[in-house]
Design a protein around this motif. Sequence first.
Motif, mmCIF file in Angstrom:
data_model
loop_
_atom_site.group_PDB
_atom_site.id
_atom_site.type_symbol
_atom_site.label_atom_id
_atom_site.label_comp_id
_atom_site.label_asym_id
_atom_site.label_seq_id
_atom_site.Cartn_x
_atom_site.Cartn_y
_atom_site.Cartn_z
ATOM 1 N N ARG A 60 0.820 -1.210 0.000
ATOM 2 C CA ARG A 60 0.000 0.000 0.000
ATOM 3 C C ARG A 60 0.855 1.262 0.000
ATOM 4 N N GLU A 61 2.173 1.077 -0.045
ATOM 5 C CA GLU A 61 3.073 2.225 -0.036
ATOM 6 C C GLU A 61 3.136 2.865 -1.423
ATOM 7 N N SER A 62 3.315 4.155 -1.449
ATOM 8 C CA SER A 62 3.338 4.886 -2.713
ATOM 9 C C SER A 62 4.721 4.840 -3.352
ATOM 10 N N CYS A 63 4.722 4.857 -4.680
ATOM 11 C CA CYS A 63 5.957 5.018 -5.440
ATOM 12 C C CYS A 63 6.185 6.509 -5.687
ATOM 13 N N ARG A 64 7.421 6.867 -5.987
ATOM 14 C CA ARG A 64 7.700 8.223 -6.427
ATOM 15 C C ARG A 64 8.054 8.178 -7.910
ATOM 16 N N LEU A 65 7.606 9.175 -8.649
ATOM 17 C CA LEU A 65 7.760 9.181 -10.099
ATOM 18 C C LEU A 65 8.550 10.403 -10.545
ATOM 19 N N LYS A 66 9.416 10.190 -11.541
ATOM 20 C CA LYS A 66 10.192 11.300 -12.078
ATOM 21 C C LYS A 66 10.307 11.105 -13.594
ATOM 22 N N LEU A 67 9.839 12.095 -14.349
ATOM 23 C CA LEU A 67 9.934 12.040 -15.812
ATOM 24 C C LEU A 67 10.969 13.043 -16.290
ATOM 25 N N GLU A 68 11.970 12.564 -17.021
ATOM 26 C CA GLU A 68 12.995 13.409 -17.620
ATOM 27 C C GLU A 68 13.095 13.033 -19.093
ATOM 28 N N GLY A 69 12.560 13.900 -19.945
ATOM 29 C CA GLY A 69 12.516 13.579 -21.369
ATOM 30 C C GLY A 69 11.601 12.391 -21.612
ATOM 31 N N ASP A 70 12.185 11.324 -22.186
ATOM 32 C CA ASP A 70 11.393 10.116 -22.418
ATOM 33 C C ASP A 70 11.753 9.013 -21.431
ATOM 34 N N GLN A 71 12.327 9.411 -20.297
ATOM 35 C CA GLN A 71 12.751 8.446 -19.270
ATOM 36 C C GLN A 71 11.894 8.611 -18.013
ATOM 37 N N LEU A 72 11.125 7.573 -17.678
ATOM 38 C CA LEU A 72 10.331 7.569 -16.445
ATOM 39 C C LEU A 72 11.062 6.744 -15.400
ATOM 40 N N THR A 73 11.446 7.385 -14.329
ATOM 41 C CA THR A 73 12.063 6.676 -13.207
ATOM 42 C C THR A 73 11.012 6.460 -12.136
ATOM 43 N N ILE A 74 10.845 5.197 -11.732
ATOM 44 C CA ILE A 74 9.885 4.844 -10.684
ATOM 45 C C ILE A 74 10.680 4.396 -9.474
ATOM 46 N N ILE A 75 10.527 5.134 -8.409
ATOM 47 C CA ILE A 75 11.276 4.846 -7.178
ATOM 48 C C ILE A 75 10.377 4.033 -6.256
ATOM 49 N N LEU A 76 10.702 2.748 -6.137
ATOM 50 C CA LEU A 76 9.896 1.827 -5.335
ATOM 51 C C LEU A 76 10.210 1.994 -3.855
ATOM 52 N N PRO A 77 9.211 1.829 -2.988
ATOM 53 C CA PRO A 77 9.459 1.965 -1.543
ATOM 54 C C PRO A 77 10.323 0.844 -1.000
ATOM 55 N N ARG A 78 10.352 -0.304 -1.719
ATOM 56 C CA ARG A 78 11.211 -1.423 -1.310
ATOM 57 C C ARG A 78 11.459 -2.296 -2.541
ATOM 58 N N ASN A 79 12.472 -3.091 -2.471
ATOM 59 C CA ASN A 79 12.817 -3.957 -3.593
ATOM 60 C C ASN A 79 11.871 -5.164 -3.621
ATOM 61 N N SER A 80 11.114 -5.297 -4.691
ATOM 62 C CA SER A 80 10.143 -6.384 -4.805
ATOM 63 C C SER A 80 10.331 -7.093 -6.134
ATOM 64 N N ALA A 81 10.687 -8.361 -6.065
ATOM 65 C CA ALA A 81 10.872 -9.158 -7.282
ATOM 66 C C ALA A 81 9.548 -9.285 -8.042
ATOM 67 N N ILE A 82 8.455 -9.438 -7.307
ATOM 68 C CA ILE A 82 7.140 -9.601 -7.950
ATOM 69 C C ILE A 82 6.770 -8.344 -8.733
ATOM 70 N N VAL A 83 7.037 -7.179 -8.144
ATOM 71 C CA VAL A 83 6.735 -5.923 -8.828
ATOM 72 C C VAL A 83 7.583 -5.788 -10.089
ATOM 73 N N ARG A 84 8.889 -6.047 -9.985
ATOM 74 C CA ARG A 84 9.772 -5.916 -11.142
ATOM 75 C C ARG A 84 9.350 -6.859 -12.266
#
Length: 491
Positions: free
Chosen positions: A446-470
Amino acid sequence: MAKRTAIIDIGSNSARMVVFERTSRFGFHLLREAKSPVRISEGAFEHGGLLQPAAMQRAEEVLGDFLTIARALKVRKILCVATAAVRNAPNKSEFVARIRQRHKLSIKVIDGKKEAWLGALASVNLLPITDGITVDIGGGSTELALIEKGEIKETISLEIGTVRLKELFVDRGAGIKKIEKAIAEELSRLPESFRSKTLISIGGTGRAIAQAIMTTEHYPIDTLHGFTYNLQEWLRFIDKIIHTPVAKLKELGIKEERHDVIREGAMIFRAVIEQTGAQQVIASGVGVREGVFLSDLLRGCGLRFPVNFNPSVRSLRDRFDQTPLITNAVVKTALALFDTLAPIHKINPLYRRYLDIATKLSKIGIALSYYNKSSHAWYFIINNLNYGFTHAEKLLIANILKLSRKKEMKKMMLTAGEKALLPLPTLKWLSYLYSLAAALHADYSRESCRLKLEGDQLTIILPRNSAIVRQSVARLYHPYPFTITLVTDAH
């Protein structure tokens, strides 16, 4: 307010009962509907309005059946109203007392203006409208209400109805011209303010005509409420109903139960269209019964639902969303993705609302089965997202979820009718944004991700490392001109 409420409406033509079940403060859904062609007005118009013994007996028996159903469903509140045939009857007190004595049921006889107001109240709350004229053609009368900017401005009740015209004119051999003259004389009472490009058709005549049009054009959604048609295209069809012999009405898609009075109803409808200058019709599946229910449900809040609240969305979530907190987290992420990627997708911001609603309903299909859950959700939405949406909006919301499946998104598996109603590139984008948001919560975090768009690159900052999410993100079908990088929050 009781959890289950029954509303009984004794009309001139039919008696109907609906049972609504509340799922939360304002969420509700239809639990049961029953109707019977009681024809309480049969024979009344040619006898000075007196309700006839056989008609009253039929009503008494049917009301008993309704109450049996209500008891079986453990209904705690029953509200019963009667309209034109009863209110105009010199012996209405006798009928009301008879029902009270036999069934312990109180009947509230409402006047024409109240009847029109109740239909309009249901329309402004349960249809996606702000302006229009409601028209409810009954057996004994026709009610109209003027709606402007979501407010009910005026109401009127006219002494023309299908059974009334049949008994006073058709059964006595009167021709169409004489009937049209009688309708025109009564319609002359309509105030000049009753002008609008939109008619909202309530009641049996309007439903029968709309259903016939849907059948004729092989319409892709089998739901009447909210169906809209253009009068420039279909006015000739309405004229055809008026002039078609009863024996051939079935060929036009008119159901047999309406054959004896549909032509009279179509004549009234045609005259109203002409008088009001209407250009389109929205078919309403709600009317007096829903108005009675809503006047009880919403009596403490100005007779309107709260801003941005939809009772169907709320009811579907109340009944079928088994993980509402997870769903809320996915909604938050989906909307954040919409906002962050706006420079790339360039979708009209108004479509953000549909992504919001689709995501809120994304998990309701699991209540039926985890497998094919998106297809189940599609079915629930098409058949239960009844109030406050156009048909195109319902299709859009349902297909955002349906197309989230990888193979569906690749092929855009839609019917020709659906494609005609939907903005396909926008639909595909919205479906992808939902899919990405769902993948980012595949571990039910239920934790939120942080998002950053630079040009055509979307960086998604996950609250924790999750193999299932990746893994879930990697499996998505991704046809869009930007790349995704997943990183884990260092904190």
